[in-house]
Design a protein around this motif. Structure first.
Motif, PDB file in Angstrom:
ATOM      1  N   ALA A  66      13.455 -14.133  46.922  1.00  0.00           N
ATOM      2  CA  ALA A  66      13.810 -13.227  48.019  1.00  0.00           C
ATOM      3  C   ALA A  66      14.134 -11.841  47.482  1.00  0.00           C
ATOM      4  O   ALA A  66      13.781 -10.826  48.093  1.00  0.00           O
ATOM      5  CB  ALA A  66      15.004 -13.791  48.793  1.00  0.00           C
ATOM      6  N   PHE A  67      14.806 -11.777  46.320  1.00  0.00           N
ATOM      7  CA  PHE A  67      15.086 -10.493  45.664  1.00  0.00           C
ATOM      8  C   PHE A  67      13.773  -9.795  45.315  1.00  0.00           C
ATOM      9  O   PHE A  67      13.613  -8.589  45.549  1.00  0.00           O
ATOM     10  CB  PHE A  67      15.920 -10.734  44.400  1.00  0.00           C
ATOM     11  N   ALA A  68      12.814 -10.542  44.783  1.00  0.00           N
ATOM     12  CA  ALA A  68      11.500  -9.992  44.446  1.00  0.00           C
ATOM     13  C   ALA A  68      10.784  -9.476  45.690  1.00  0.00           C
ATOM     14  O   ALA A  68      10.154  -8.410  45.665  1.00  0.00           O
ATOM     15  CB  ALA A  68      10.651 -11.052  43.745  1.00  0.00           C
ATOM     16  N   GLY A  76      26.403 -20.340  37.194  1.00  0.00           N
ATOM     17  CA  GLY A  76      25.136 -20.591  37.875  1.00  0.00           C
ATOM     18  C   GLY A  76      24.823 -19.585  38.958  1.00  0.00           C
ATOM     19  O   GLY A  76      23.954 -19.822  39.803  1.00  0.00           O
ATOM     20  N   GLU A  77      25.516 -18.434  38.942  1.00  0.00           N
ATOM     21  CA  GLU A  77      25.254 -17.356  39.894  1.00  0.00           C
ATOM     22  C   GLU A  77      25.327 -16.018  39.167  1.00  0.00           C
ATOM     23  O   GLU A  77      26.164 -15.833  38.271  1.00  0.00           O
ATOM     24  CB  GLU A  77      26.274 -17.354  41.039  1.00  0.00           C
ATOM     25  N   ALA A  80      11.233 -18.856  33.990  1.00  0.00           N
ATOM     26  CA  ALA A  80      12.139 -18.487  32.901  1.00  0.00           C
ATOM     27  C   ALA A  80      13.384 -17.792  33.431  1.00  0.00           C
ATOM     28  O   ALA A  80      14.509 -18.061  32.982  1.00  0.00           O
ATOM     29  CB  ALA A  80      11.411 -17.595  31.901  1.00  0.00           C
ATOM     30  N   VAL A  81      13.204 -16.885  34.397  1.00  0.00           N
ATOM     31  CA  VAL A  81      14.349 -16.197  34.994  1.00  0.00           C
ATOM     32  C   VAL A  81      15.172 -17.171  35.832  1.00  0.00           C
ATOM     33  O   VAL A  81      16.407 -17.171  35.785  1.00  0.00           O
ATOM     34  CB  VAL A  81      13.886 -14.987  35.830  1.00  0.00           C
ATOM     35  N   HIS A  82      14.511 -18.024  36.602  1.00  0.00           N
ATOM     36  CA  HIS A  82      15.227 -19.026  37.409  1.00  0.00           C
ATOM     37  C   HIS A  82      16.073 -19.927  36.512  1.00  0.00           C
ATOM     38  O   HIS A  82      17.235 -20.233  36.827  1.00  0.00           O
ATOM     39  CB  HIS A  82      14.238 -19.866  38.217  1.00  0.00           C
ATOM     40  N   ASP A  83      15.521 -20.355  35.387  1.00  0.00           N
ATOM     41  CA  ASP A  83      16.247 -21.228  34.469  1.00  0.00           C
ATOM     42  C   ASP A  83      17.425 -20.492  33.827  1.00  0.00           C
ATOM     43  O   ASP A  83      18.487 -21.095  33.600  1.00  0.00           O
ATOM     44  CB  ASP A  83      15.314 -21.749  33.374  1.00  0.00           C
ATOM     45  N   ALA A  84      17.241 -19.205  33.515  1.00  0.00           N
ATOM     46  CA  ALA A  84      18.329 -18.426  32.911  1.00  0.00           C
ATOM     47  C   ALA A  84      19.505 -18.309  33.875  1.00  0.00           C
ATOM     48  O   ALA A  84      20.670 -18.375  33.470  1.00  0.00           O
ATOM     49  CB  ALA A  84      17.822 -17.046  32.514  1.00  0.00           C
ATOM     50  N   ILE A  85      19.196 -18.136  35.160  1.00  0.00           N
ATOM     51  CA  ILE A  85      20.257 -18.059  36.169  1.00  0.00           C
ATOM     52  C   ILE A  85      20.979 -19.400  36.287  1.00  0.00           C
ATOM     53  O   ILE A  85      22.213 -19.470  36.264  1.00  0.00           O
ATOM     54  CB  ILE A  85      19.673 -17.641  37.530  1.00  0.00           C
ATOM     55  N   ALA A  86      20.205 -20.475  36.403  1.00  0.00           N
ATOM     56  CA  ALA A  86      20.790 -21.805  36.580  1.00  0.00           C
ATOM     57  C   ALA A  86      21.569 -22.260  35.349  1.00  0.00           C
ATOM     58  O   ALA A  86      22.499 -23.068  35.459  1.00  0.00           O
ATOM     59  CB  ALA A  86      19.688 -22.819  36.902  1.00  0.00           C
ATOM     60  N   THR A 135      23.294  -8.283  45.149  1.00  0.00           N
ATOM     61  CA  THR A 135      22.818  -9.544  45.721  1.00  0.00           C
ATOM     62  C   THR A 135      23.182 -10.685  44.788  1.00  0.00           C
ATOM     63  O   THR A 135      22.942 -10.604  43.573  1.00  0.00           O
ATOM     64  CB  THR A 135      21.289  -9.503  45.895  1.00  0.00           C
ATOM     65  N   VAL A 136      23.762 -11.735  45.333  1.00  0.00           N
ATOM     66  CA  VAL A 136      24.044 -12.922  44.536  1.00  0.00           C
ATOM     67  C   VAL A 136      22.793 -13.799  44.502  1.00  0.00           C
ATOM     68  O   VAL A 136      22.200 -14.097  45.539  1.00  0.00           O
ATOM     69  CB  VAL A 136      25.225 -13.724  45.119  1.00  0.00           C
ATOM     70  N   ILE A 137      22.398 -14.186  43.290  1.00  0.00           N
ATOM     71  CA  ILE A 137      21.237 -15.064  43.105  1.00  0.00           C
ATOM     72  C   ILE A 137      21.711 -16.307  42.375  1.00  0.00           C
ATOM     73  O   ILE A 137      22.326 -16.212  41.308  1.00  0.00           O
ATOM     74  CB  ILE A 137      20.125 -14.368  42.311  1.00  0.00           C
ATOM     75  N   SER A 138      21.395 -17.475  42.940  1.00  0.00           N
ATOM     76  CA  SER A 138      21.824 -18.726  42.316  1.00  0.00           C
ATOM     77  C   SER A 138      20.690 -19.726  42.135  1.00  0.00           C
ATOM     78  O   SER A 138      20.899 -20.782  41.537  1.00  0.00           O
ATOM     79  CB  SER A 138      22.938 -19.370  43.152  1.00  0.00           C
TER      80      SER A 138
END
Length: 279
Positions: free
Chosen positions: A112-114, A80-81, A69-75, A102-105
């Motif tokens: 990696a953030f986790a 997309g970042e 869910a978090v990955h999809d929200a970012i994308a 930290t930039v997460i895309s």
């Protein structure tokens, strides 16, 4: 100058000073790199938090960043970042950066953030200054190397502000700068908030004194078993730029029985601390 005027001037000076002290995060990126959101996760580690609660709290945030869910929200963002930092706070001058900006895309970056969250040592600190957390969050956003379409400070905590100046004025300082503050009041333990100080609970205090800005919301946590899911849902909403629907536990869906007829006293934490110190 009125008290509010002098306090607001003090807060502005505090932010200016904090900007000099905030680590120059994000320097590996070009100046003003655009992202969908700049998100400060400001997490309470004051003395009222026990060791197992600190561990549950940290794990809840780490687990959230591993979810689809978090990955999809970012994308799903326009760019997309996102740029995220995780900061623990207690006293007005005690903020500990666990993960810098930290930039997460993608899922790999989120995982990696986790990992960095879970690998960092856990410890608490003394006193509770939501004011200090907000002012630090303002400085961290103003001084980073990103330009977010949205700018958000996310405050989680288990008690009211009791040190560092008026929290509602710190909130107003953030809102004046175009920063939204959302809240995650932790109510897993009974909080003795009434005591004749015209407040019903920590969720109401957060609603009236802490959160602010367009679309601001809060998600109360009433049991530690709910924490991980509440954090996941909150981060998804923040990354996607949404708010909880009215039939959920958002700011507009605050249970009526928790709302007092009169205004909430935003200095209740300072007053309760003063009473304890007189005993």
């Amino acid at each position: 100058m009125t008290y509010h005027g002098s306090m607001k001037a003090f807060l502005s000076r505090f932010v200016a000073l904090a900007m000099l002290l905030v680590p120059a995060a994000g320097q590996v990126w070009a100046q003003d790199r655009q992202v969908d959101v700049e998100l400060v996760l400001a997490v309470d580690v004051s003395g009222s938090m026990r060791d197992h609660e600190l561990a549950l709290q940290r794990r809840g945030y780490a687990e959230a960043f591993r979810t689809k869910a978090v990955h999809d929200a970012i994308a799903g963002g326009l760019i997309g970042e996102v740029a995220v930092t995780y900061v623990e706070w207690a006293r007005v001058d005690l903020q500990r950066v666990i993960v810098p900006w930290t930039v997460i895309s993608d899922a790999q970056g989120a995982n990696a953030f986790a990992d960095r969250l879970e690998q960092a040592p856990i410890a608490n600190m003394r006193n509770t200054s939501i004011t200090g957390a907000i002012l630090y969050g303002i400085a961290a956003i103003e001084e980073n190397a990103f330009e977010g379409l949205r700018r958000v400070i996310d405050i989680s905590g288990d008690g009211p502000n009791n040190q560092g100046g008026r929290v509602d004025l710190a909130r107003d300082e953030a809102v004046d700068r175009g920063i939204v503050i959302n809240g995650l009041p932790i109510m897993a333990e009974p909080w003795m908030g009434g005591l004749g100080f015209n407040i019903s609970g920590l969720d109401v205090y957060y609603r009236d004194c802490v959160i602010g800005g367009p679309g601001a919301f809060l998600l109360p946590v009433r049991d530690w078993d709910e924490f991980a899911e509440a954090v996941r849902r909150k981060i998804v909403l923040e990354l996607a730029g949404k708010t909880p629907p009215d039939d959920k536990a958002g700011v507009r869906a605050m249970p009526v029985h928790l709302i007092n007829d009169g205004p909430v006293d935003c200095t209740i934490g300072e007053r309760l601390r003063g009473i304890r110190e007189l005993r």
